[in-house]
Design a protein around this motif. Structure first.
Motif, PDB file in Angstrom:
ATOM      1  N   GLY A  18     -15.570  17.803  92.991  1.00  0.00           N
ATOM      2  CA  GLY A  18     -16.881  17.182  93.117  1.00  0.00           C
ATOM      3  C   GLY A  18     -17.461  16.734  91.792  1.00  0.00           C
ATOM      4  N   ILE A  19     -16.618  16.486  90.788  1.00  0.00           N
ATOM      5  CA  ILE A  19     -17.073  16.078  89.453  1.00  0.00           C
ATOM      6  C   ILE A  19     -16.247  14.872  89.022  1.00  0.00           C
ATOM      7  CG2 ILE A  19     -17.454  16.847  87.071  1.00  0.00           C
ATOM      8  CD1 ILE A  19     -17.356  19.702  88.073  1.00  0.00           C
ATOM      9  N   THR A  20     -16.849  13.963  88.304  1.00  0.00           N
ATOM     10  CA  THR A  20     -16.096  12.816  87.806  1.00  0.00           C
ATOM     11  C   THR A  20     -15.081  13.268  86.761  1.00  0.00           C
ATOM     12  OG1 THR A  20     -17.673  12.345  86.035  1.00  0.00           O
ATOM     13  CG2 THR A  20     -18.096  11.328  88.193  1.00  0.00           C
ATOM     14  N   LYS A  21     -14.029  12.479  86.641  1.00  0.00           N
ATOM     15  CA  LYS A  21     -12.971  12.835  85.705  1.00  0.00           C
ATOM     16  C   LYS A  21     -13.490  12.882  84.276  1.00  0.00           C
ATOM     17  CE  LYS A  21      -8.312  11.437  84.311  1.00  0.00           C
ATOM     18  NZ  LYS A  21      -7.217  10.478  84.560  1.00  0.00           N
ATOM     19  N   THR A  22     -14.377  11.979  83.921  1.00  0.00           N
ATOM     20  CA  THR A  22     -14.919  11.945  82.563  1.00  0.00           C
ATOM     21  C   THR A  22     -15.691  13.221  82.252  1.00  0.00           C
ATOM     22  OG1 THR A  22     -15.108   9.542  82.714  1.00  0.00           O
ATOM     23  CG2 THR A  22     -16.375  10.636  80.985  1.00  0.00           C
ATOM     24  N   MET A  23     -16.464  13.714  83.219  1.00  0.00           N
ATOM     25  CA  MET A  23     -17.218  14.942  83.005  1.00  0.00           C
ATOM     26  C   MET A  23     -16.315  16.172  82.976  1.00  0.00           C
ATOM     27  SD  MET A  23     -20.552  14.375  85.473  1.00  0.00           S
ATOM     28  CE  MET A  23     -21.090  16.043  85.134  1.00  0.00           C
ATOM     29  N   LEU A  24     -15.197  16.102  83.723  1.00  0.00           N
ATOM     30  CA  LEU A  24     -14.356  17.282  83.857  1.00  0.00           C
ATOM     31  C   LEU A  24     -13.492  17.537  82.627  1.00  0.00           C
ATOM     32  CD1 LEU A  24     -13.598  19.520  85.847  1.00  0.00           C
ATOM     33  CD2 LEU A  24     -11.785  18.034  86.717  1.00  0.00           C
ATOM     34  N   LEU A  25     -12.963  16.457  82.030  1.00  0.00           N
ATOM     35  CA  LEU A  25     -12.035  16.633  80.907  1.00  0.00           C
ATOM     36  C   LEU A  25     -12.734  17.257  79.702  1.00  0.00           C
ATOM     37  CD1 LEU A  25      -9.938  13.346  81.091  1.00  0.00           C
ATOM     38  CD2 LEU A  25      -9.346  15.621  81.933  1.00  0.00           C
ATOM     39  N   GLN A  26     -12.012  18.128  79.046  1.00  0.00           N
ATOM     40  CA  GLN A  26     -12.458  18.831  77.850  1.00  0.00           C
ATOM     41  C   GLN A  26     -13.637  19.765  78.106  1.00  0.00           C
ATOM     42  OE1 GLN A  26     -10.533  18.733  75.102  1.00  0.00           O
ATOM     43  NE2 GLN A  26      -9.262  17.468  76.440  1.00  0.00           N
ATOM     44  N   THR A  27     -13.870  20.084  79.378  1.00  0.00           N
ATOM     45  CA  THR A  27     -14.852  21.117  79.696  1.00  0.00           C
ATOM     46  C   THR A  27     -14.123  22.435  79.920  1.00  0.00           C
ATOM     47  OG1 THR A  27     -14.747  20.624  82.063  1.00  0.00           O
ATOM     48  CG2 THR A  27     -16.422  19.466  80.766  1.00  0.00           C
ATOM     49  N   HIS A  28     -14.901  23.506  80.046  1.00  0.00           N
ATOM     50  CA  HIS A  28     -14.310  24.813  80.282  1.00  0.00           C
ATOM     51  C   HIS A  28     -14.448  25.187  81.761  1.00  0.00           C
ATOM     52  CE1 HIS A  28     -14.574  24.993  75.924  1.00  0.00           C
ATOM     53  NE2 HIS A  28     -13.764  26.044  75.956  1.00  0.00           N
ATOM     54  N   LEU A  29     -13.471  25.954  82.206  1.00  0.00           N
ATOM     55  CA  LEU A  29     -13.459  26.361  83.610  1.00  0.00           C
ATOM     56  C   LEU A  29     -14.714  27.155  83.961  1.00  0.00           C
ATOM     57  CD1 LEU A  29     -11.953  26.404  86.280  1.00  0.00           C
ATOM     58  CD2 LEU A  29     -10.737  28.434  85.496  1.00  0.00           C
ATOM     59  N   SER A  30     -15.210  27.945  83.043  1.00  0.00           N
ATOM     60  CA  SER A  30     -16.418  28.723  83.314  1.00  0.00           C
ATOM     61  C   SER A  30     -17.616  27.810  83.558  1.00  0.00           C
ATOM     62  CB  SER A  30     -16.712  29.676  82.155  1.00  0.00           C
ATOM     63  OG  SER A  30     -16.908  28.939  80.946  1.00  0.00           O
TER      64      SER A  30
END
Length: 734
Positions: free
Chosen positions: A392-404
């Motif tokens: 439910g998140i865009t790929k741009t927002m998801l990359l380089q984020t943390h799983l937490s």
């Protein structure tokens, strides 16, 4: 500026050589802050918006809940006042008919009619009666069901003066007062007596206790401070039933009834002396100038809303504090992550090209360790478009984020943290996880596979929501009755032990009501099974309407239902519920343009007194139900140990009768029928008798009713017919 140095200073070491000159570091920090000003301002703005939405949602939910509870309370008091009005009408009609009958008997007895004789014959049996008295035209009581005292005169009473001067033939109902004969607090219901010329000749006085008007009061439905009242349409309150007992026109609670029949909320300061507001409905009686008034205390009706309001507001405050902390942390982490974005340029695109347009979500996760080397989080370094959409998140927002961080937005992903740690230790991990939360428009299930790859994890997620939905539907079908939509026996045998465990933990009682529809087989046999099915569906809806919050009803099969009533403090409460269930069946059922009168027999067993497991409770409730049927049906019985012996005796009689039919223990006697004119034999009557091997000759009144109830009467009839036909053949041969 110093804060930015503290955040980003350590990250620069080991990556890009930077001058140690203060002016150089200040210029870099200032330029970075200018480029990422949206992060510094965006998170606080988002937190403000989320906080506003949070409080708007809380206020909206609380308002909706309050409106729903108020509407439910209005409906409850309106329904209860209507039921109470029907009861009062029947109650007053009974006294009305009694006084008419007594006046008729007195007039035609020429003064020789004596109520004392009728009292000794138990003619007067209506409940809560104080006395029935006949007073002559001089106000002197002539005869009474209560012992008369000397020197009593009724001339000073309002009722006597009213009938002496008013030729009305209507029944007059007074206000509560001290009884002249009984010495108790009573309500006088009087009717005028005329002589042959139509002149006033006295009156009939039926004195009843105020309790007479409240024998069907249901205080658990009205709450702690609810009430019922009998009031005249002239504004006089005759009697009020509160939790403290029954009072009348000097009640400390109720001042005067409202006009009309619509349920409404009455302010406490204006209408009630205790200052508590109540939902009140007043229903006029059809044939009498009175109102049946029912009130439910507002605080009791809204107790759940009050408690929920405190919880929700506390949650709102906690959420606001969390948003403030989250904003600070999010700004810091966002700036640190932005500082590290140059590492994304080194990720290879091969894996992305192979998996970008697949149906499964693919990810590459890199573990993040703390200062001691323990893995505390995972960085999402790559994924395909399908993987981003599954979360439910865009790929741009998801990359380089943390799983937490993703798990904070999607609580279902918290399980991925645990599985990721196990996958690093074992090399492989596979499981199903459930996604619930603000992301996505529906509940989703994902099948997860994780495999260790060098120093990271290769993760695959597949949407299995349709499969899980199919499994849930199969589970629902397994625990639901297809005809009525009620839970079935399978559900009951899971739910009842859980309810018993809760009752045991809270040291409370629990009641099991075994409900069986009387003579249901006759409807199936006469109108067909389709009519029986429609009757069962209507009965299921009526049972659901009789439930309290927290009660459960299930269909065991056929015409048998089971009602589970938790949190029972007194056996009388269970009796009230059983009476309410029987009352729902009192109204005829309209099936195939016919009105069918169907009653129910109810057996009740109590936990833990009558059993500590589900099978025992159901068995004992079933035994009590059979005892209720033996009592004449349309009633309820509580289980006790003697019922088991009665059932065993009945079953033994049924087995003995079945054996007698198999082994032909019956003999037929013939009683001649003679023409009384000439004494000729015109026929014979065949009379069956049971010749029991141990008990001897058993008369028909001992086994014919049992044969009819069990259906063995058909087989017995065939056996008798065969014996008679064989005897006729033998007689003809002789």
């Amino acid at each position: 500026m110093n804060t930015l140095k503290k955040i980003f200073g350590p990250l620069s070491r080991g990556h890009v050589p930077v001058s140690n000159h203060p002016d150089t570091q200040g210029a870099i920090s200032a330029a970075f802050a200018a480029r990422h000003l949206h992060i510094v301002l965006g998170w606080p703005l988002l937190s403000v918006v989320l906080g506003a939405l949070l409080w708007i949602g809380i206020v909206s939910e609380l308002d909706s809940e309050k409106a729903s509870l108020e509407k439910e309370a209005m409906m409850d008091v309106a329904s209860l006042s209507s039921s109470y009005a029907e009861y009062l009408t029947r109650t007053i009609e009974r006294i009305d008919q009694l006084t008419l009958q007594l006046r008729y008997d007195w007039t035609h007895a020429n003064g020789k009619y004596r109520l004392e004789n009728l009292q000794r014959g138990n003619v007067f049996s209506f409940p809560h009666s104080a006395a029935v008295t006949i007073v002559d035209r001089d106000g002197v009581p002539v005869t009474s069901t209560f012992p008369l005292r000397q020197n009593i005169s009724w001339q000073d009473t309002d009722a006597f003066q009213y009938h002496a001067s008013n030729p009305s033939d209507e029944l007059r109902i007074g206000t509560p007062m001290h009884g002249k004969i009984s010495g108790q607090t009573i309500i006088r219901m009087t009717r005028r007596i005329n002589d042959a010329e139509g002149r006033f000749a006295g009156m009939i006085v039926a004195s009843v206790a105020p309790e007479y008007f409240f024998s069907t009061a249901n205080s658990p439905m009205l709450g702690q401070d609810g009430f019922q009242a009998l009031a005249g349409q002239d504004g006089v309150v005759h009697a009020v039933r509160e939790n403290d007992g029954i009072t009348w026109n000097d009640s400390p609670l109720f001042r005067m009834p409202p006009s009309g029949t619509t349920a409404t909320l009455l302010p406490g300061k204006r209408w009630f002396r205790d200052g508590k507001s109540r939902y009140v409905a007043a229903q006029p009686l059809d044939s009498y100038p009175f109102l049946a008034v029912v009130g439910m205390e507002q605080d009791a009706a809204l107790a759940h809303y009050t408690a929920h309001s405190k919880t929700m507001r506390a949650a709102g405050i906690a959420g606001t504090v969390f948003l403030l902390l989250f904003t600070v942390i999010a700004v810091v982490l966002s700036l640190r992550l932005a500082w590290k974005t140059h590492r994304l340029e080194a990720v290879r695109n091969t894996y992305r090209i192979a998996t970008e347009f697949g149906n499964d979500g693919y990810y590459m996760w890199r573990p993040v360790a703390d200062a001691t080397g323990n893995v505390v989080d995972f960085e999402i370094v790559d994924c395909n478009e399908r993987g981003a959409s599954l979360l439910g998140i865009t790929k741009t927002m998801l990359l380089q984020t943390h799983l937490s961080g993703v798990a904070a937005l999607q609580p279902g992903l918290v399980a991925l943290m645990r599985h990721s740690g196990l996958a690093l230790e074992r090399g492989y991990q596979e499981d199903d996880i459930e996604l619930t939360g603000p992301l996505g428009e529906r509940q989703a299930w994902l099948h997860m596979r994780m495999a260790r790859s060098e120093d990271g994890l290769a993760v695959t997620l597949r949407d299995i929501s349709d499969q899980k939905e199919h499994e849930r539907e199969l589970s629902r079908l397994a625990t639901s009755d297809t005809l009525t939509g009620l839970p079935n026996r399978h559900w009951l045998m899971q739910h009842l032990p859980a309810s018993m465990a809760i009752a045991a933990e809270k040291q409370q009682s629990l009641a099991v009501l075994f409900i069986d529809m009387d003579d249901f087989k006759n409807i199936n046999d006469t109108l067909g099974h389709s009519a029986g099915d429609r009757l069962l569906q209507t009965a299921a809806r009526r049972l659901q309407s009789a439930l309290r919050p927290g009660d459960s009803v299930a269909r065991l099969g056929g015409d048998e239902f089971t009602l589970i009533v938790p949190s029972i403090s007194r056996q009388d409460d269970v009796s009230s519920i059983a009476q309410r269930v029987m009352a729902t069946f009192a109204e005829p059922f309209e099936i195939q343009n016919r009105l069918l009168n169907v009653n129910v027999s109810i057996g009740v067993s109590m936990f833990p007194a009558d059993g500590r497991d589900a099978e025992t409770l159901l068995k004992n409730a079933d035994i009590a139900m059979y005892a209720a049927k033996a009592d004449g049906k349309n009633t309820h019985r509580f289980y006790d140990n003697t019922l088991y012996d009665e059932i065993e005796k009945r079953l033994d009689n049924e087995r003995q009768l079945a054996r007698a039919l198999r082994e032909d223990h019956f003999v037929v006697y013939y009683q001649p029928r003679v023409d009384t004119h000439d004494g000729t034999l015109v026929g014979m009557e065949a009379l069956v008798r049971w010749m029991h091997p141990e008990r001897g000759l058993i008369p028909p009144d001992r086994f014919i009713p049992l044969a009819e109830e069990t259906g063995m009467i058909v087989e017995l009839g065939k056996l008798v017919l065969q014996k008679v036909c064989a005897q006729i053949v033998r007689w003809e041969a002789e």
